[in-house]
Design an enzyme around this catalytic site. Sequence first.
Site, short mmCIF file in Angstrom:
data_model
loop_
_atom_site.label_atom_id
_atom_site.label_comp_id
_atom_site.label_asym_id
_atom_site.label_seq_id
_atom_site.Cartn_x
_atom_site.Cartn_y
_atom_site.Cartn_z
N ARG A 1 -1.48 -4.99 5.00
CA ARG A 1 -0.58 -4.85 3.60
C ARG A 1 0.74 -4.19 4.15
NH1 ARG A 1 -5.22 -1.53 0.56
NH2 ARG A 1 -5.09 -0.70 2.67
N ARG B 1 0.75 -1.17 0.05
CA ARG B 1 0.06 0.11 -0.08
C ARG B 1 0.87 1.11 -0.06
NH1 ARG B 1 -2.78 3.98 0.77
NH2 ARG B 1 -4.98 4.05 1.43
N GLU C 1 -11.74 4.88 -4.94
CA GLU C 1 -11.89 3.46 -5.14
C GLU C 1 -12.05 3.11 -6.47
OE1 GLU C 1 -11.57 1.07 -2.81
OE2 GLU C 1 -11.40 2.49 -1.29
#
Length: 185
Positions: free
Chosen positions: A106, A64, A72
């Site tokens: 992540r 990330r 999104e």
Amino acid sequence: MYPRFSSGSRRRGGHYLATFVSAVMLLAWWLPAAAQGIVVGQVSRVHDGDTLTIAQHDGELLVRLAAIDAPEAEQPFGSASRDSLVGCALGRTAVVEVLGSDRHGRTLGIVFAADQDCGLNQLRKGMAWFYRQYAHEQPSRRRIDYAAAERLARRQRTGLWADDAPLPPAAWRQQNPRFVAPAPR
């Protein structure tokens, strides 16, 4: 028998020490204080405008991008943001300055590909928000660069800033919970 040092020689020795200390301090400032390590690999997949996968000899790593929040996939500019990150990183060798991990597990890091900071590139192109809530996780010099890049993109109405009122991803997720998928693994 032994060489005598004049007072000028002692001063030069002190000068060398001061120069050495200055160099060490400069290096300490330049190196990322928050970095937990460096990862190098090939970018094999781009999930959205702020998440990608790095292929390494021992497996894959989901990364990330630190301190940015991209739209999104279903959100306005979501596809454009993903495409922008694809252009910066996909298929390239990337160096990740690992800062930790996020709440989804992540790896959180600053990603460099083709000599570019991909997160900073996303902000410059108006493809992401500077995630001020997590800015403290970044070295201070990057926070300054990231904030300035977003300000400039806003002022120039670049990318998502061309919209009169772009909705940050967190607000969009609250309004559209059915579109939010779990983090890619």
